[in-house]
Design a protein around this motif. Structure first.
Motif, PDB file in Angstrom:
ATOM      1  N   VAL A  28       0.854  -1.184   0.000  1.00 17.05           N
ATOM      2  CA  VAL A  28       0.000   0.000   0.000  1.00 17.05           C
ATOM      3  C   VAL A  28       0.890   1.234   0.000  1.00 17.05           C
ATOM      4  CG1 VAL A  28      -1.955  -1.092   1.153  1.00 17.05           C
ATOM      5  CG2 VAL A  28      -0.175  -0.023   2.527  1.00 17.05           C
ATOM      6  N   ARG A  50      -5.556   1.099  -3.092  1.00 15.28           N
ATOM      7  CA  ARG A  50      -4.401   0.859  -2.219  1.00 15.28           C
ATOM      8  C   ARG A  50      -3.505   2.079  -2.099  1.00 15.28           C
ATOM      9  NH1 ARG A  50      -2.565  -4.411  -5.268  1.00 15.28           N
ATOM     10  NH2 ARG A  50      -0.563  -4.009  -4.230  1.00 15.28           N
ATOM     11  N   HIS A  51      -4.029   3.221  -2.491  1.00 17.54           N
ATOM     12  CA  HIS A  51      -3.288   4.488  -2.358  1.00 17.54           C
ATOM     13  C   HIS A  51      -4.074   5.415  -1.442  1.00 17.54           C
ATOM     14  CE1 HIS A  51      -1.877   8.552  -3.345  1.00 17.54           C
ATOM     15  NE2 HIS A  51      -0.748   7.984  -3.723  1.00 17.54           N
ATOM     16  N   LYS A  73       0.153  -5.318   6.192  1.00 28.52           N
ATOM     17  CA  LYS A  73       0.400  -4.541   4.986  1.00 28.52           C
ATOM     18  C   LYS A  73       1.884  -4.158   4.902  1.00 28.52           C
ATOM     19  CE  LYS A  73      -3.987  -4.545   3.981  1.00 28.52           C
ATOM     20  NZ  LYS A  73      -4.492  -5.402   2.878  1.00 28.52           N
TER      21      LYS A  73
END
Length: 314
Positions: A28, A50-51, A73
């Motif tokens: 991420v 995922r940003h 993550k």
């Protein structure tokens, strides 16, 4: 003669994240309202879910990254080096370093090649700051190839990593078929016998240019590319210093606490050798074109050449 390919390592950073996103689903990316500048926008376009844009709140972004790492993550927190290493130092130290969390720091726009943004944004102290944090890996890639390799290595490494990237385009020098990247390992780019030039980041290409100029005058310079400043390839540096007897370090960073200091630490303990440190000499930068600033502060090929020539002449 064909033109040498040039690309800014911040571009390489964004491209590497996007390329590796599919391979590493836990990857991420967090940014502090600078996705266009840090080039994490490339990842954002490919993997929008995922940003995370954390806004102009770098300290909070580090905390969010820390939390994400505790649930499996692999966060890359991204912003300018001045804010990543400077403004958020306390959070990086206490929230990432102390618990040794698996968070990567993508710090772009480091050094004087930030250019016209001026001294306030030209971070020449970040390597020194990050080196002091126990367990922190510190990498400063020299070109596009090395930058992409460093991002992959950071993902595969378990623990905090500081990655330093630049705004200015720099020559691609690691595009040979035998190139291999490993955290903690340097590379001899040119064999030599009279003097060793240990360089990092954009100054690696300067060191190679300087070595060519020295060769024209009969001086054999060994050029070593150090991407990983911590942990440092002590064995390689010691062996080269013993061979040549003189060492020059070159970095787009303060001569206090950076590559030069790391090299001196090693050699003073294991192989006392005269060392000259080429870098920012305890001064702030100033506003101006990137290449003009490298030239003014003696960090371009001609500047490194002059420093080496003066040093070996003494």
């Amino acid at each position: 003669m064909s033109e040498i390919k040039k690309i800014a390592t911040r571009e390489s950073y964004g491209n590497a994240l996007a390329e590796l996103g599919a391979q590493f689903p836990n990857l991420v990316v967090l940014d502090a309202d600078l996705a266009a500048a840090t080039k994490t926008s490339v990842f954002q376009k490919a993997f929008p879910e995922r940003h995370i844009d954390c806004g102009i709140a770098e300290c909070n972004m580090v905390g969010i990254g820390a939390g994400l790492s505790t649930v499996g993550k692999i966060p890359f927190v991204s912003t300018f080096a001045m804010f990543a290493a400077g403004r958020a130092f306390e959070q990086v130290r206490n929230s990432l370093g102390y618990p040794h969390l698996n968070v990567k720091i993508g710090a772009t726009h480091a050094g004087v090649t930030v250019g016209e943004d001026g001294a306030s944004h030209q971070c020449n102290e970040d390597i020194a700051l990050m080196r002091t944090i126990p367990g922190m890996v510190v990498m400063n890639p020299a070109d596009d190839v090395e930058a992409k390799a460093a991002v992959r290595a950071a993902i595969e490494h378990d623990g905090p990593v500081y990655l330093r990237f630049g705004r200015a385009a720099c020559p691609v020098i690691n595009d040979g078929p035998d190139y291999k990247f490993e955290i903690g390992k340097g590379t001899v780019l040119k064999e030599g016998t009279d003097v060793t030039i240990v360089a990092t980041g954009i100054c690696v290409s300067s060191a190679l240019e300087a070595a060519e100029k020295l060769a024209e005058e009969g001086v054999s310079a060994e050029v070593i590319n150090i991407c990983t400043i911590k942990p440092l390839d002590e064995e390689l540096i010691i062996a080269s210093a013993k061979k040549t007897g003189k060492v020059v370090t070159a970095e787009e960073h303060s001569v206090i606490g950076g590559l030069g200091s790391a090299v001196c630490d090693v050699l003073s303990a294991a192989a006392p050798t005269p060392v000259k440190k080429v870098g920012m000499q305890d001064v702030f930068g100033e506003s101006g074109p990137a290449m003009a600033l490298l030239e003014k502060y003696g960090l371009d090929g001609t500047g490194v050449y002059k420093s080496v020539k003066e040093f070996i002449g003494k």
